[in-house]
Design an enzyme around this catalytic site. Structure first.
Site, PDB file in Angstrom:
ATOM      1  N   HIS A 254       0.773  -1.301  -0.134  1.00 31.60           N
ATOM      2  CA  HIS A 254      -0.011  -0.030  -0.174  1.00 31.60           C
ATOM      3  C   HIS A 254       0.869   1.312  -0.022  1.00 31.60           C
ATOM      4  O   HIS A 254       1.939   1.350   0.579  1.00 31.60           O
ATOM      5  CB  HIS A 254      -0.844  -0.099   1.146  1.00 31.60           C
ATOM      6  CG  HIS A 254      -1.902  -0.903   1.288  1.00 31.60           C
ATOM      7  ND1 HIS A 254      -3.341  -0.479   2.025  1.00 31.60           N
ATOM      8  CD2 HIS A 254      -2.155  -1.813   0.543  1.00 31.60           C
ATOM      9  CE1 HIS A 254      -3.968  -1.620   1.693  1.00 31.60           C
ATOM     10  NE2 HIS A 254      -3.490  -2.516   0.942  1.00 31.60           N
TER      11      HIS A 254
ATOM     12  N   TYR B 235      -8.192  -7.450  11.083  1.00 27.28           N
ATOM     13  CA  TYR B 235      -7.601  -7.665   9.871  1.00 27.28           C
ATOM     14  C   TYR B 235      -6.282  -7.292   9.818  1.00 27.28           C
ATOM     15  O   TYR B 235      -5.747  -6.400  10.049  1.00 27.28           O
ATOM     16  CB  TYR B 235      -8.248  -6.561   8.780  1.00 27.28           C
ATOM     17  CG  TYR B 235      -8.332  -6.999   7.345  1.00 27.28           C
ATOM     18  CD1 TYR B 235      -7.228  -7.773   6.850  1.00 27.28           C
ATOM     19  CD2 TYR B 235      -9.137  -6.559   6.411  1.00 27.28           C
ATOM     20  CE1 TYR B 235      -6.993  -8.389   5.631  1.00 27.28           C
ATOM     21  CE2 TYR B 235      -9.023  -6.782   5.032  1.00 27.28           C
ATOM     22  CZ  TYR B 235      -8.003  -7.832   4.618  1.00 27.28           C
ATOM     23  OH  TYR B 235      -7.792  -7.967   3.243  1.00 27.28           O
TER      24      TYR B 235
ATOM     25  N   LYS C 114      -8.326 -12.130  10.681  1.00 29.85           N
ATOM     26  CA  LYS C 114      -8.022 -12.576   9.303  1.00 29.85           C
ATOM     27  C   LYS C 114      -6.489 -12.084   9.021  1.00 29.85           C
ATOM     28  O   LYS C 114      -6.286 -11.092   9.075  1.00 29.85           O
ATOM     29  CB  LYS C 114      -8.978 -11.966   8.231  1.00 29.85           C
ATOM     30  CG  LYS C 114      -8.725 -11.832   6.799  1.00 29.85           C
ATOM     31  CD  LYS C 114      -9.813 -11.351   5.808  1.00 29.85           C
ATOM     32  CE  LYS C 114      -9.199 -10.866   4.689  1.00 29.85           C
ATOM     33  NZ  LYS C 114     -10.261 -10.353   3.697  1.00 29.85           N
TER      34      LYS C 114
ATOM     35  N   LYS D 122      -3.936 -11.004   6.026  1.00 28.24           N
ATOM     36  CA  LYS D 122      -3.738 -10.948   4.464  1.00 28.24           C
ATOM     37  C   LYS D 122      -2.383 -11.690   4.388  1.00 28.24           C
ATOM     38  O   LYS D 122      -1.477 -11.477   4.599  1.00 28.24           O
ATOM     39  CB  LYS D 122      -3.822  -9.629   4.328  1.00 28.24           C
ATOM     40  CG  LYS D 122      -3.560  -9.112   2.675  1.00 28.24           C
ATOM     41  CD  LYS D 122      -4.342  -9.850   1.882  1.00 28.24           C
ATOM     42  CE  LYS D 122      -5.548  -9.321   1.950  1.00 28.24           C
ATOM     43  NZ  LYS D 122      -6.616  -9.822   1.054  1.00 28.24           N
TER      44      LYS D 122
ATOM     45  N   ASP E 294      -6.123 -15.098   3.668  1.00 30.07           N
ATOM     46  CA  ASP E 294      -6.699 -14.724   2.597  1.00 30.07           C
ATOM     47  C   ASP E 294      -5.439 -14.202   1.651  1.00 30.07           C
ATOM     48  O   ASP E 294      -4.987 -13.062   1.713  1.00 30.07           O
ATOM     49  CB  ASP E 294      -7.519 -13.504   2.700  1.00 30.07           C
ATOM     50  CG  ASP E 294      -7.907 -12.857   1.362  1.00 30.07           C
ATOM     51  OD1 ASP E 294      -7.947 -13.673   0.142  1.00 30.07           O
ATOM     52  OD2 ASP E 294      -8.470 -11.700   1.327  1.00 30.07           O
ATOM     53  N   PRO E 295      -4.999 -15.257   0.902  1.00 28.87           N
ATOM     54  CA  PRO E 295      -3.725 -15.061   0.079  1.00 28.87           C
ATOM     55  C   PRO E 295      -4.159 -14.524  -1.204  1.00 28.87           C
ATOM     56  O   PRO E 295      -3.354 -14.196  -2.373  1.00 28.87           O
ATOM     57  CB  PRO E 295      -3.373 -16.601  -0.249  1.00 28.87           C
ATOM     58  CG  PRO E 295      -4.319 -17.449  -0.233  1.00 28.87           C
ATOM     59  CD  PRO E 295      -5.447 -16.603   0.651  1.00 28.87           C
ATOM     60  N   ASN E 296      -5.444 -14.037  -1.614  1.00 31.43           N
ATOM     61  CA  ASN E 296      -6.056 -13.625  -2.956  1.00 31.43           C
ATOM     62  C   ASN E 296      -5.681 -14.209  -4.005  1.00 31.43           C
ATOM     63  O   ASN E 296      -5.426 -13.844  -4.902  1.00 31.43           O
ATOM     64  CB  ASN E 296      -5.473 -12.073  -2.892  1.00 31.43           C
ATOM     65  CG  ASN E 296      -6.141 -10.999  -2.128  1.00 31.43           C
ATOM     66  OD1 ASN E 296      -5.671 -10.190  -1.135  1.00 31.43           O
ATOM     67  ND2 ASN E 296      -7.484 -10.979  -2.190  1.00 31.43           N
TER      68      ASN E 296
ATOM     69  N   GLU F 274      -9.941 -17.690   2.507  1.00 28.10           N
ATOM     70  CA  GLU F 274     -10.484 -17.084   1.769  1.00 28.10           C
ATOM     71  C   GLU F 274      -9.752 -16.919   0.401  1.00 28.10           C
ATOM     72  O   GLU F 274      -8.624 -16.765   0.479  1.00 28.10           O
ATOM     73  CB  GLU F 274     -10.655 -15.586   2.312  1.00 28.10           C
ATOM     74  CG  GLU F 274     -11.393 -14.613   1.676  1.00 28.10           C
ATOM     75  CD  GLU F 274     -11.424 -13.306   2.505  1.00 28.10           C
ATOM     76  OE1 GLU F 274     -11.748 -13.279   3.715  1.00 28.10           O
ATOM     77  OE2 GLU F 274     -11.286 -12.145   1.885  1.00 28.10           O
TER      78      GLU F 274
ATOM     79  N   ASN G 261     -14.348 -12.807  -2.146  1.00 23.33           N
ATOM     80  CA  ASN G 261     -14.656 -11.461  -2.374  1.00 23.33           C
ATOM     81  C   ASN G 261     -14.076 -11.395  -3.931  1.00 23.33           C
ATOM     82  O   ASN G 261     -14.082 -10.135  -4.677  1.00 23.33           O
ATOM     83  CB  ASN G 261     -13.893 -10.263  -1.759  1.00 23.33           C
ATOM     84  CG  ASN G 261     -12.690 -10.258  -1.583  1.00 23.33           C
ATOM     85  OD1 ASN G 261     -12.181 -10.819  -0.702  1.00 23.33           O
ATOM     86  ND2 ASN G 261     -12.140  -9.719  -2.398  1.00 23.33           N
TER      87      ASN G 261
ATOM     88  N   ASP H  53     -19.526  -7.017  -0.431  1.00 25.39           N
ATOM     89  CA  ASP H  53     -19.376  -5.874  -0.199  1.00 25.39           C
ATOM     90  C   ASP H  53     -20.645  -4.912  -0.813  1.00 25.39           C
ATOM     91  O   ASP H  53     -20.738  -4.918  -1.841  1.00 25.39           O
ATOM     92  CB  ASP H  53     -18.094  -5.443  -0.868  1.00 25.39           C
ATOM     93  CG  ASP H  53     -17.315  -3.960  -0.362  1.00 25.39           C
ATOM     94  OD1 ASP H  53     -18.357  -3.367  -0.105  1.00 25.39           O
ATOM     95  OD2 ASP H  53     -16.344  -3.869  -0.418  1.00 25.39           O
TER      96      ASP H  53
ATOM     97  N   HIS I  57     -16.650  -8.034   2.156  1.00 28.72           N
ATOM     98  CA  HIS I  57     -15.366  -7.680   1.798  1.00 28.72           C
ATOM     99  C   HIS I  57     -14.916  -6.081   2.235  1.00 28.72           C
ATOM    100  O   HIS I  57     -15.896  -5.337   2.488  1.00 28.72           O
ATOM    101  CB  HIS I  57     -15.047  -7.856   0.403  1.00 28.72           C
ATOM    102  CG  HIS I  57     -14.035  -7.091  -0.193  1.00 28.72           C
ATOM    103  ND1 HIS I  57     -14.309  -5.890  -0.775  1.00 28.72           N
ATOM    104  CD2 HIS I  57     -12.727  -7.237  -0.526  1.00 28.72           C
ATOM    105  CE1 HIS I  57     -13.161  -5.289  -1.406  1.00 28.72           C
ATOM    106  NE2 HIS I  57     -12.211  -6.066  -1.142  1.00 28.72           N
TER     107      HIS I  57
ATOM    108  N   ASN J 237     -12.001  -2.624   1.602  1.00 28.03           N
ATOM    109  CA  ASN J 237     -10.747  -2.046   1.144  1.00 28.03           C
ATOM    110  C   ASN J 237     -10.565  -0.831   2.084  1.00 28.03           C
ATOM    111  O   ASN J 237     -11.290  -0.363   3.040  1.00 28.03           O
ATOM    112  CB  ASN J 237     -10.961  -1.424  -0.358  1.00 28.03           C
ATOM    113  CG  ASN J 237     -10.035  -2.554  -1.223  1.00 28.03           C
ATOM    114  OD1 ASN J 237      -8.939  -2.607  -1.061  1.00 28.03           O
ATOM    115  ND2 ASN J 237     -10.930  -2.872  -2.193  1.00 28.03           N
TER     116      ASN J 237
END
Ligand code: GKR
Ligand code: MG
Length: 448
Positions: A31, A153, A208, A210, A238-240, A263, A292, A316, A342, A344
């Site tokens: 980020h 998170y 959770k 990330k 959540d490894p996307n 996730e 998501n 979301d 979800h 952001n």
């Protein structure tokens, strides 16, 4: 029908805003020091103000501005027709391939989010004030609960000193959470420390992590350490979609009882869509799966449920609309599946909106996602709902039930105007850590 019986919308402002962020790590990179959002502020003839917050950036901002003529002059009670007239003229961008975010291409997120949901939020805020009812009473079957179970998170955070970028430093804060949230945290020990400080401040029982940052096996060590520290905690990773199907199966083997669910463990591969691959993952592991990424609209949801790819849909309201997200929660509940949301990076207007949507979701939703803990303290409201003992409070006053602070909004707008880039770009900060770093949906961001 006389449109003018309910108050008439007299003004609509679209205000882009920015706030500070930590160097949070995800599959898509790191980020930036700043995140952006767009606000909608409506005024009506009864003297009420209605507010909404959504995804940042110029694309969403311009699309919101183009809706102004369809909103101003209309009666608040016709909010569904107002939204319908917006849908009718909405055009698909030439850059929108329809791929959605099944490969976490963050540049596609703006196509999954529909800007008009910020208008829906502001209209429901006005309608609630007119009817003297909190927003959750206007959704679905009305209010189902007074407080919303929320998750902590957790993120891996990189050392901001390695990037020559203006990240905020809060090392001298007296608040233990504010003090550590901008520091490097890349090991299981530091992730557990992050969870402990968060638990102390907000009382979370659900966490959770990330993922998609380090090797999957290293991230699972952090999960095991978290479960050791919080034996009754519900822990999710959540490894996307970063892991291959084979890797995801291998990583989740033996994690029953440690991971409550996983996730988006894997994504599209070998010519199969992520909906097909996640169905195979579930068959092989029996592990409950949340998403998501693979069910972000009704057509994707149809395929995901036909294939039985998911158990928990993180609907979301910025993707699905407020009405749509609650409709989803009703369907999932009737089908024995689970609703969640979800998130952001966002300000406290979105936090409040989440509280109302989750308050109207029937059944037993999974603990709500929110990034807001990373933004706590940069509020745009005078009366931000609190997270206490792991629960987010649902405002009881009419509409959204909160009051905006225009001074703070204009400051956040001034910050936005100073930024050279208004869109999310996770590669820039990442390239300070790994020169020439490029996004690869199949490689954790620090594995190159
Ligand atoms: O903030 O980088 C992030 C998250 O990774 C976000 O972009 C995801 O969309 O939180 C989201 C998720 O659950 O996948
Ligand atoms: Mg996710």
């Amino acid at each position: 029908m006389n449109e003018k019986i309910t108050p008439v919308i007299t003004d609509m402002k679209v205000i882009p805003v920015a706030g500070s962020d930590s160097m949070l790590m995800t599959l898509s990179g790191a980020h930036s020091p700043f995140f952006t959002r767009n606000l909608v502020i409506l005024k009506d003839s009864a003297g009420h103000t209605g507010i909404g917050e959504i995804h940042g950036g110029d694309y969403t901002c311009e699309s919101l501005k183009s809706c102004i003529p369809l909103v101003v002059g209309r009666s608040v009670g016709t909010y569904r027709s107002i939204l319908n007239s917006i849908h009718k003229i909405a055009k698909k961008s030439d850059e929108d391939t329809g791929e959605g975010i099944q490969s976490l291409d963050i540049s596609k997120l703006k196509f999954v989010i529909k800007s008009e949901w910020a208008i829906e939020c502001a209209l429901l805020d006005l309608l609630g004030q007119y009817l003297e009812l909190p927003m959750c009473e206007l959704l679905g079957d009305g209010k189902q609960r007074d407080k919303i179970e929320t998750l902590g998170y957790l993120f891996y955070v990189s050392d901001k000193k390695k990037a020559n970028l203006p990240y905020l430093d809060e090392s001298d804060s007296l608040d233990p959470w504010f003090k550590i949230r901008r520091e490097e945290m890349l090991t299981p020990t530091r992730i557990v420390e992050q969870a402990c400080v968060l638990q102390e401040k907000y009382g979370f029982r659900n966490f959770k992590l990330k993922g998609g940052v380090l090797k999957g096996s290293e991230e699972m060590e952090a999960i095991k350490a978290l479960k050791k520290k919080f034996p009754n905690g519900r822990i999710n990773i959540d490894p996307n979609g970063a892991w291959s199907l084979a890797e995801a199966i291998e990583l989740c083997k033996g994690m029953q009882g440690i991971l409550t669910y996983v996730e988006d463990p894997c994504g599209p591969e070998s010519g199969f869509s992520s909906r097909e691959i996640m169905a195979e993952f579930k068959n092989a592991t029996n592990m409950p799966v949340a998403t998501n990424m693979i069910a972000t609209d009704w057509r994707q949801f149809y395929h995901a449920t036909t294939l039985k790819s998911v158990d928990i849909v993180l609907a979301d309201p910025h993707f699905w609309g407020f009405d749509g997200s609650v409709r989803m929660s009703q369907i999932l509940n009737d089908w024995g599946l689970t609703w969640g949301s979800h998130s952001n990076n966002h300000f406290d207007i979105t936090l409040t909106a989440f509280a109302h949507v989750a308050a109207a979701a029937p059944g037993t939703p999974t603990a709500l996602d929110t990034h807001w803990i990373w933004q706590d303290g940069q509020n745009l409201l005078d009366d931000t709902p609190k997270i206490k003992n792991g629960y987010l409070e649902v405002p009881t006053l009419p509409g959204l039930g909160v009051t905006i602070n225009m001074e703070k909004i204009m400051k956040a707008n001034a910050l936005y105007k100073k930024l050279s880039n208004h869109d999310r770009n996770d590669a820039e900060a990442m390239q300070c850590l790994i020169p020439n770093w490029k996004f690869d949906s199949k490689k954790p961001c620090l594995v190159r």
